[in-house]
Write a protein that holds these residues in place. Sequence first.
Motif, PDB file in Angstrom:
ATOM      1  N   PHE A  30      40.533  37.298  44.793  1.00 19.73           N
ATOM      2  CA  PHE A  30      39.955  38.575  44.541  1.00 19.73           C
ATOM      3  C   PHE A  30      39.552  39.094  46.159  1.00 19.73           C
ATOM      4  CE2 PHE A  30      39.459  38.806  39.833  1.00 19.73           C
ATOM      5  CZ  PHE A  30      40.920  39.323  39.717  1.00 19.73           C
ATOM      6  N   SER A  31      38.634  38.029  46.720  1.00 24.54           N
ATOM      7  CA  SER A  31      38.010  38.488  47.936  1.00 24.54           C
ATOM      8  C   SER A  31      39.085  38.568  49.102  1.00 24.54           C
ATOM      9  CB  SER A  31      36.803  37.391  48.327  1.00 24.54           C
ATOM     10  OG  SER A  31      37.657  36.112  48.671  1.00 24.54           O
ATOM     11  N   LYS A  32      40.021  37.841  49.092  1.00 22.77           N
ATOM     12  CA  LYS A  32      41.100  37.776  49.963  1.00 22.77           C
ATOM     13  C   LYS A  32      42.217  38.932  49.779  1.00 22.77           C
ATOM     14  CE  LYS A  32      40.842  33.028  51.258  1.00 22.77           C
ATOM     15  NZ  LYS A  32      41.715  31.636  51.000  1.00 22.77           N
ATOM     16  N   HIS A  33      42.101  39.210  48.515  1.00 25.19           N
ATOM     17  CA  HIS A  33      43.258  40.638  47.960  1.00 25.19           C
ATOM     18  C   HIS A  33      42.442  41.452  47.125  1.00 25.19           C
ATOM     19  CE1 HIS A  33      46.322  37.721  49.813  1.00 25.19           C
ATOM     20  NE2 HIS A  33      45.415  36.569  49.147  1.00 25.19           N
ATOM     21  N   ALA A  34      41.794  42.000  47.524  1.00 23.37           N
ATOM     22  CA  ALA A  34      41.009  43.183  46.674  1.00 23.37           C
ATOM     23  C   ALA A  34      41.901  44.250  46.102  1.00 23.37           C
ATOM     24  CB  ALA A  34      40.024  43.740  47.309  1.00 23.37           C
ATOM     25  N   PRO A  35      42.122  44.480  44.857  1.00 24.11           N
ATOM     26  CA  PRO A  35      43.045  45.163  44.109  1.00 24.11           C
ATOM     27  C   PRO A  35      42.758  46.640  44.659  1.00 24.11           C
ATOM     28  CG  PRO A  35      41.408  44.915  42.511  1.00 24.11           C
ATOM     29  CD  PRO A  35      41.071  43.872  43.798  1.00 24.11           C
ATOM     30  N   ALA A  36      43.957  47.352  45.033  1.00 18.88           N
ATOM     31  CA  ALA A  36      43.890  48.869  45.287  1.00 18.88           C
ATOM     32  C   ALA A  36      44.277  49.393  44.021  1.00 18.88           C
ATOM     33  CB  ALA A  36      44.706  49.326  46.342  1.00 18.88           C
ATOM     34  N   SER A  37      45.014  48.827  43.290  1.00 15.92           N
ATOM     35  CA  SER A  37      45.480  49.183  42.045  1.00 15.92           C
ATOM     36  C   SER A  37      45.892  48.140  41.224  1.00 15.92           C
ATOM     37  CB  SER A  37      46.691  50.530  42.315  1.00 15.92           C
ATOM     38  OG  SER A  37      47.845  50.138  42.710  1.00 15.92           O
ATOM     39  N   PHE A  38      45.971  48.351  39.759  1.00 18.41           N
ATOM     40  CA  PHE A  38      46.445  47.440  39.134  1.00 18.41           C
ATOM     41  C   PHE A  38      46.630  48.073  37.948  1.00 18.41           C
ATOM     42  CE2 PHE A  38      45.804  44.643  35.490  1.00 18.41           C
ATOM     43  CZ  PHE A  38      46.994  43.861  35.616  1.00 18.41           C
ATOM     44  N   GLU A  39      47.977  47.636  36.999  1.00 22.76           N
ATOM     45  CA  GLU A  39      48.307  48.287  35.979  1.00 22.76           C
ATOM     46  C   GLU A  39      49.436  47.426  35.042  1.00 22.76           C
ATOM     47  OE1 GLU A  39      47.668  50.424  32.798  1.00 22.76           O
ATOM     48  OE2 GLU A  39      46.790  51.071  34.897  1.00 22.76           O
ATOM     49  N   PHE A  40      49.124  47.109  33.948  1.00 21.82           N
ATOM     50  CA  PHE A  40      50.250  46.421  33.118  1.00 21.82           C
ATOM     51  C   PHE A  40      51.461  47.199  32.873  1.00 21.82           C
ATOM     52  CE2 PHE A  40      46.618  43.477  31.640  1.00 21.82           C
ATOM     53  CZ  PHE A  40      46.922  42.487  32.213  1.00 21.82           C
ATOM     54  N   ILE A  41      52.447  46.786  32.903  1.00 19.37           N
ATOM     55  CA  ILE A  41      53.593  47.554  32.416  1.00 19.37           C
ATOM     56  C   ILE A  41      54.665  47.127  31.403  1.00 19.37           C
ATOM     57  CG2 ILE A  41      53.850  48.643  35.070  1.00 19.37           C
ATOM     58  CD1 ILE A  41      55.796  46.509  35.580  1.00 19.37           C
ATOM     59  N   HIS A  42      54.331  45.970  31.032  1.00 21.65           N
ATOM     60  CA  HIS A  42      54.948  45.535  29.948  1.00 21.65           C
ATOM     61  C   HIS A  42      54.152  44.506  29.145  1.00 21.65           C
ATOM     62  CE1 HIS A  42      58.511  44.283  27.533  1.00 21.65           C
ATOM     63  NE2 HIS A  42      58.223  43.165  27.837  1.00 21.65           N
ATOM     64  N   TYR A  43      54.431  44.685  27.687  1.00 20.75           N
ATOM     65  CA  TYR A  43      53.644  43.683  26.832  1.00 20.75           C
ATOM     66  C   TYR A  43      54.503  43.264  25.815  1.00 20.75           C
ATOM     67  CZ  TYR A  43      49.635  46.658  28.094  1.00 20.75           C
ATOM     68  OH  TYR A  43      48.567  47.161  28.882  1.00 20.75           O
ATOM     69  N   GLY A  44      54.492  41.956  25.525  1.00 20.61           N
ATOM     70  CA  GLY A  44      55.203  41.330  24.466  1.00 20.61           C
ATOM     71  C   GLY A  44      54.358  40.191  23.655  1.00 20.61           C
ATOM     72  N   GLY A  45      55.195  39.721  22.767  1.00 19.69           N
ATOM     73  CA  GLY A  45      54.578  38.380  22.242  1.00 19.69           C
ATOM     74  C   GLY A  45      55.456  37.568  21.301  1.00 19.69           C
ATOM     75  N   SER A  46      54.916  36.672  20.801  1.00 18.56           N
ATOM     76  CA  SER A  46      55.858  35.688  19.917  1.00 18.56           C
ATOM     77  C   SER A  46      55.146  35.534  18.425  1.00 18.56           C
ATOM     78  CB  SER A  46      55.885  34.479  20.663  1.00 18.56           C
ATOM     79  OG  SER A  46      54.746  33.643  20.269  1.00 18.56           O
ATOM     80  N   ASN A  47      55.915  35.167  17.455  1.00 16.84           N
ATOM     81  CA  ASN A  47      55.383  35.091  16.179  1.00 16.84           C
ATOM     82  C   ASN A  47      54.364  33.837  16.307  1.00 16.84           C
ATOM     83  OD1 ASN A  47      56.986  37.015  15.126  1.00 16.84           O
ATOM     84  ND2 ASN A  47      58.571  35.482  14.594  1.00 16.84           N
ATOM     85  N   GLU A  48      54.361  32.869  17.148  1.00 24.05           N
ATOM     86  CA  GLU A  48      53.348  32.046  17.281  1.00 24.05           C
ATOM     87  C   GLU A  48      52.011  32.248  17.680  1.00 24.05           C
ATOM     88  OE1 GLU A  48      56.603  31.393  18.951  1.00 24.05           O
ATOM     89  OE2 GLU A  48      57.122  30.811  16.915  1.00 24.05           O
ATOM     90  N   GLY A  49      51.748  33.483  17.711  1.00 24.09           N
ATOM     91  CA  GLY A  49      50.427  34.040  18.418  1.00 24.09           C
ATOM     92  C   GLY A  49      50.340  34.131  19.905  1.00 24.09           C
ATOM     93  N   THR A  50      51.234  33.986  20.607  1.00 23.48           N
ATOM     94  CA  THR A  50      51.163  33.962  21.925  1.00 23.48           C
ATOM     95  C   THR A  50      51.717  35.411  22.500  1.00 23.48           C
ATOM     96  OG1 THR A  50      52.030  31.715  22.456  1.00 23.48           O
ATOM     97  CG2 THR A  50      52.229  33.264  24.432  1.00 23.48           C
ATOM     98  N   THR A  51      50.647  36.167  23.276  1.00 24.73           N
ATOM     99  CA  THR A  51      50.943  37.258  23.866  1.00 24.73           C
ATOM    100  C   THR A  51      51.093  37.357  25.189  1.00 24.73           C
ATOM    101  OG1 THR A  51      48.728  38.131  23.665  1.00 24.73           O
ATOM    102  CG2 THR A  51      49.998  38.506  21.677  1.00 24.73           C
ATOM    103  N   TYR A  52      51.846  38.337  25.739  1.00 16.90           N
ATOM    104  CA  TYR A  52      51.813  38.276  27.419  1.00 16.90           C
ATOM    105  C   TYR A  52      52.030  39.667  27.863  1.00 16.90           C
ATOM    106  CZ  TYR A  52      56.837  39.225  26.744  1.00 16.90           C
ATOM    107  OH  TYR A  52      58.030  39.648  26.588  1.00 16.90           O
ATOM    108  N   ALA A  53      51.626  39.803  28.991  1.00 13.55           N
ATOM    109  CA  ALA A  53      51.702  41.141  29.719  1.00 13.55           C
ATOM    110  C   ALA A  53      52.265  40.948  31.341  1.00 13.55           C
ATOM    111  CB  ALA A  53      50.520  41.985  29.825  1.00 13.55           C
ATOM    112  N   VAL A  54      53.117  41.740  31.633  1.00 19.39           N
ATOM    113  CA  VAL A  54      53.573  41.846  33.284  1.00 19.39           C
ATOM    114  C   VAL A  54      52.846  43.037  33.821  1.00 19.39           C
ATOM    115  CG1 VAL A  54      55.574  42.098  34.551  1.00 19.39           C
ATOM    116  CG2 VAL A  54      55.625  40.665  32.353  1.00 19.39           C
ATOM    117  N   GLY A  55      52.233  42.677  34.834  1.00 22.84           N
ATOM    118  CA  GLY A  55      51.763  43.789  35.553  1.00 22.84           C
ATOM    119  C   GLY A  55      52.119  44.120  37.002  1.00 22.84           C
ATOM    120  N   ARG A  56      51.665  44.973  37.475  1.00 22.60           N
ATOM    121  CA  ARG A  56      51.807  45.223  39.082  1.00 22.60           C
ATOM    122  C   ARG A  56      50.219  45.366  39.894  1.00 22.60           C
ATOM    123  NH1 ARG A  56      55.235  46.722  43.152  1.00 22.60           N
ATOM    124  NH2 ARG A  56      54.763  47.952  44.689  1.00 22.60           N
TER     125      ARG A  56
END
Length: 132
Positions: free
Chosen positions: A75-101
């Motif tokens: 974060f100190s080297k690459h401070a965010p100008a913007s951030f947003e999750f663009i996709h969410y998903g998951g599995s039946n085993e309780g794992t969830t994930y998100a893809v962002g920019r």
Amino acid sequence: MKRLTYFASVLLLGLLLAVGAMAQADAFGPVRSAIRNSNARELAQLFAPSVELSFDGDKQSYSATQAEFVMKDFFSKHAPASFEFIHYGGSNEGTTYAVGRYTGKEGAYRMFVKMKTTGSTLKIATIEFTKE
């Protein structure tokens, strides 16, 4: 009558899918906030005991404490100008994930966050940054 039953079934399925997507988005709310604020300490509160961090394919596993310092450095080297999750998903085993920019002064990254259920809460197991 068949048409009405079919329509009701499709509507119910759509509502269930929408509720599931909103629940996943809610689980990632604190993650989104911590990243937008470049707050490694807040993010670390969401880490599993062991976290895999990856920067442009260089993957390493860290304890939650070590991962906090790695993210603080990022974060100190690459401070965010913007951030947003663009996709969410998951599995039946309780794992969830998100893809962002993640966009910083040095460029944009595709970000992948995977959370697993630990006890009764979701904890971050993996964070990957890939420069675009």
